[in-house]
Motif scaffolding. Sequence first.
Motif, PDB file in Angstrom:
ATOM      1  N   ASP A  32       0.814  -1.214   0.000  1.00 17.74           N
ATOM      2  CA  ASP A  32       0.000   0.000   0.000  1.00 17.74           C
ATOM      3  C   ASP A  32       0.852   1.270   0.000  1.00 17.74           C
ATOM      4  OD1 ASP A  32      -2.411  -1.401   0.000  1.00 17.74           O
ATOM      5  OD2 ASP A  32      -2.403  -1.589   2.193  1.00 17.74           O
ATOM      6  N   LEU A  33       2.084   1.161  -0.489  1.00 20.17           N
ATOM      7  CA  LEU A  33       2.966   2.320  -0.504  1.00 20.17           C
ATOM      8  C   LEU A  33       2.546   3.312  -1.594  1.00 20.17           C
ATOM      9  CD1 LEU A  33       6.403   0.514  -0.049  1.00 20.17           C
ATOM     10  CD2 LEU A  33       5.039   1.712   1.682  1.00 20.17           C
ATOM     11  N   PRO A  34       2.807   4.595  -1.380  1.00 20.39           N
ATOM     12  CA  PRO A  34       2.441   5.615  -2.376  1.00 20.39           C
ATOM     13  C   PRO A  34       3.452   5.683  -3.526  1.00 20.39           C
ATOM     14  CG  PRO A  34       3.497   6.660  -0.508  1.00 20.39           C
ATOM     15  CD  PRO A  34       3.368   5.192  -0.166  1.00 20.39           C
ATOM     16  N   ARG A  35       3.527   4.612  -4.281  1.00 20.47           N
ATOM     17  CA  ARG A  35       4.505   4.510  -5.372  1.00 20.47           C
ATOM     18  C   ARG A  35       4.139   5.397  -6.548  1.00 20.47           C
ATOM     19  NH1 ARG A  35       7.812  -0.236  -5.150  1.00 20.47           N
ATOM     20  NH2 ARG A  35       7.322  -1.548  -3.360  1.00 20.47           N
ATOM     21  N   THR A  36       5.131   5.688  -7.376  1.00 22.38           N
ATOM     22  CA  THR A  36       4.912   6.506  -8.561  1.00 22.38           C
ATOM     23  C   THR A  36       5.735   5.963  -9.725  1.00 22.38           C
ATOM     24  OG1 THR A  36       4.944   8.770  -9.410  1.00 22.38           O
ATOM     25  CG2 THR A  36       6.725   8.164  -7.935  1.00 22.38           C
ATOM     26  N   ALA A  37       5.289   6.221 -10.927  1.00 22.64           N
ATOM     27  CA  ALA A  37       6.018   5.794 -12.121  1.00 22.64           C
ATOM     28  C   ALA A  37       7.198   6.735 -12.371  1.00 22.64           C
ATOM     29  CB  ALA A  37       5.095   5.788 -13.335  1.00 22.64           C
ATOM     30  N   VAL A  38       8.256   6.188 -12.980  1.00 25.83           N
ATOM     31  CA  VAL A  38       9.442   6.965 -13.326  1.00 25.83           C
ATOM     32  C   VAL A  38       9.875   6.536 -14.724  1.00 25.83           C
ATOM     33  CG1 VAL A  38      11.830   7.489 -12.685  1.00 25.83           C
ATOM     34  CG2 VAL A  38      10.170   7.013 -10.915  1.00 25.83           C
ATOM     35  N   SER A  39      10.253   7.500 -15.548  1.00 20.23           N
ATOM     36  CA  SER A  39      10.706   7.173 -16.908  1.00 20.23           C
ATOM     37  C   SER A  39      11.654   8.251 -17.399  1.00 20.23           C
ATOM     38  CB  SER A  39       9.514   7.050 -17.854  1.00 20.23           C
ATOM     39  OG  SER A  39       8.847   8.303 -17.937  1.00 20.23           O
ATOM     40  N   GLY A  40      12.273   7.996 -18.533  1.00 15.26           N
ATOM     41  CA  GLY A  40      13.139   9.000 -19.114  1.00 15.26           C
ATOM     42  C   GLY A  40      14.069   8.424 -20.159  1.00 15.26           C
ATOM     43  N   LYS A  41      15.071   9.230 -20.498  1.00 13.82           N
ATOM     44  CA  LYS A  41      16.036   8.857 -21.528  1.00 13.82           C
ATOM     45  C   LYS A  41      17.440   8.921 -20.952  1.00 13.82           C
ATOM     46  CE  LYS A  41      13.089  10.514 -25.167  1.00 13.82           C
ATOM     47  NZ  LYS A  41      12.923  11.255 -26.375  1.00 13.82           N
ATOM     48  N   VAL A  42      18.315   8.066 -21.504  1.00 11.23           N
ATOM     49  CA  VAL A  42      19.712   8.045 -21.089  1.00 11.23           C
ATOM     50  C   VAL A  42      20.573   8.098 -22.340  1.00 11.23           C
ATOM     51  CG1 VAL A  42      21.520   6.786 -19.864  1.00 11.23           C
ATOM     52  CG2 VAL A  42      19.148   6.655 -19.056  1.00 11.23           C
ATOM     53  N   THR A  43      21.461   9.094 -22.391  1.00 12.31           N
ATOM     54  CA  THR A  43      22.410   9.181 -23.493  1.00 12.31           C
ATOM     55  C   THR A  43      23.824   9.095 -22.931  1.00 12.31           C
ATOM     56  OG1 THR A  43      22.447  11.595 -23.394  1.00 12.31           O
ATOM     57  CG2 THR A  43      20.905  10.597 -24.949  1.00 12.31           C
ATOM     58  N   LEU A  44      24.717   8.578 -23.747  1.00 14.02           N
ATOM     59  CA  LEU A  44      26.135   8.528 -23.411  1.00 14.02           C
ATOM     60  C   LEU A  44      26.872   9.195 -24.560  1.00 14.02           C
ATOM     61  CD1 LEU A  44      28.427   7.567 -21.551  1.00 14.02           C
ATOM     62  CD2 LEU A  44      28.455   5.430 -22.860  1.00 14.02           C
ATOM     63  N   ASP A  45      27.553  10.280 -24.257  1.00  9.77           N
ATOM     64  CA  ASP A  45      28.251  11.066 -25.278  1.00  9.77           C
ATOM     65  C   ASP A  45      27.305  11.466 -26.412  1.00  9.77           C
ATOM     66  OD1 ASP A  45      30.636  10.887 -23.819  1.00  9.77           O
ATOM     67  OD2 ASP A  45      31.142   8.970 -24.749  1.00  9.77           O
ATOM     68  N   ASP A  46      26.122  11.928 -26.030  1.00  6.19           N
ATOM     69  CA  ASP A  46      25.097  12.453 -26.943  1.00  6.19           C
ATOM     70  C   ASP A  46      24.445  11.394 -27.834  1.00  6.19           C
ATOM     71  OD1 ASP A  46      25.502  15.085 -25.967  1.00  6.19           O
ATOM     72  OD2 ASP A  46      27.235  15.299 -27.300  1.00  6.19           O
ATOM     73  N   LYS A  47      24.619  10.110 -27.519  1.00 10.84           N
ATOM     74  CA  LYS A  47      23.968   9.026 -28.272  1.00 10.84           C
ATOM     75  C   LYS A  47      23.137   8.199 -27.294  1.00 10.84           C
ATOM     76  CE  LYS A  47      27.867   8.707 -31.382  1.00 10.84           C
ATOM     77  NZ  LYS A  47      29.091   7.968 -31.648  1.00 10.84           N
ATOM     78  N   PRO A  48      21.960   7.706 -27.716  1.00 13.69           N
ATOM     79  CA  PRO A  48      21.156   6.879 -26.818  1.00 13.69           C
ATOM     80  C   PRO A  48      21.953   5.668 -26.331  1.00 13.69           C
ATOM     81  CG  PRO A  48      19.908   7.449 -28.779  1.00 13.69           C
ATOM     82  CD  PRO A  48      21.333   7.897 -29.021  1.00 13.69           C
ATOM     83  N   LEU A  49      21.888   5.390 -25.032  1.00 11.70           N
ATOM     84  CA  LEU A  49      22.554   4.222 -24.467  1.00 11.70           C
ATOM     85  C   LEU A  49      21.823   2.984 -24.965  1.00 11.70           C
ATOM     86  CD1 LEU A  49      24.798   3.270 -22.536  1.00 11.70           C
ATOM     87  CD2 LEU A  49      23.085   3.323 -20.711  1.00 11.70           C
ATOM     88  N   GLU A  50      22.531   2.129 -25.692  1.00 14.57           N
ATOM     89  CA  GLU A  50      21.907   0.976 -26.335  1.00 14.57           C
ATOM     90  C   GLU A  50      21.224   0.046 -25.342  1.00 14.57           C
ATOM     91  OE1 GLU A  50      23.444  -2.848 -28.798  1.00 14.57           O
ATOM     92  OE2 GLU A  50      24.294  -0.916 -29.385  1.00 14.57           O
ATOM     93  N   SER A  51      21.940  -0.309 -24.275  1.00 10.95           N
ATOM     94  CA  SER A  51      21.348  -1.181 -23.262  1.00 10.95           C
ATOM     95  C   SER A  51      22.069  -0.972 -21.943  1.00 10.95           C
ATOM     96  CB  SER A  51      21.424  -2.650 -23.687  1.00 10.95           C
ATOM     97  OG  SER A  51      22.772  -3.059 -23.795  1.00 10.95           O
TER      98      SER A  51
END
Length: 151
Positions: A32-51
């Motif tokens: 019953d915790l007041p959880r929340t969703a979290v999301s976003g983007k991650v880049t490494l040296d201006d390129k999307p982090l593959e995995s």
Amino acid sequence: MGQIDRFLACRRLVLVASAFIAGCGGGGSTDDLPRTAVSGKVTLDDKPLESGSISFDPEPGVKDPVSVGGVIVDGTYSIDKATGPTPGTYRVAIQASEASAPIQPGVAPGATPKPVKVKPKIPAKYNAKSELKKDIAAGASNSFDFDLKSR
């Protein structure tokens, strides 16, 4: 298929399986915790982090603290509300590795491969010694983008 190709294929399979398992929680939180969703983007040296992976670990003083994590695929991550963090300040750690062993020419098919050495792709200041912190707020979008630098 080369040794590194097999390693990368296995790593991707593990990431996909982890995401699938994390999403199979029966449709809701078990607490019953007041959880929340979290999301976003991650880049490494201006390129999307593959995995990779991302974790949110509560700082001291967080009410109902929970550590949570998720996978990063093609530069994006998403942790749903049912398994997300509770409001408060969190230390963020981002992990990713790359194989460093060269392909072994002349290795017979079916032979036991030599172990593949894995080296971190991301500096320790973003994971083991993370300097990243985010405030998770109740009822907010909680979308956080991280622009990491390898040097």
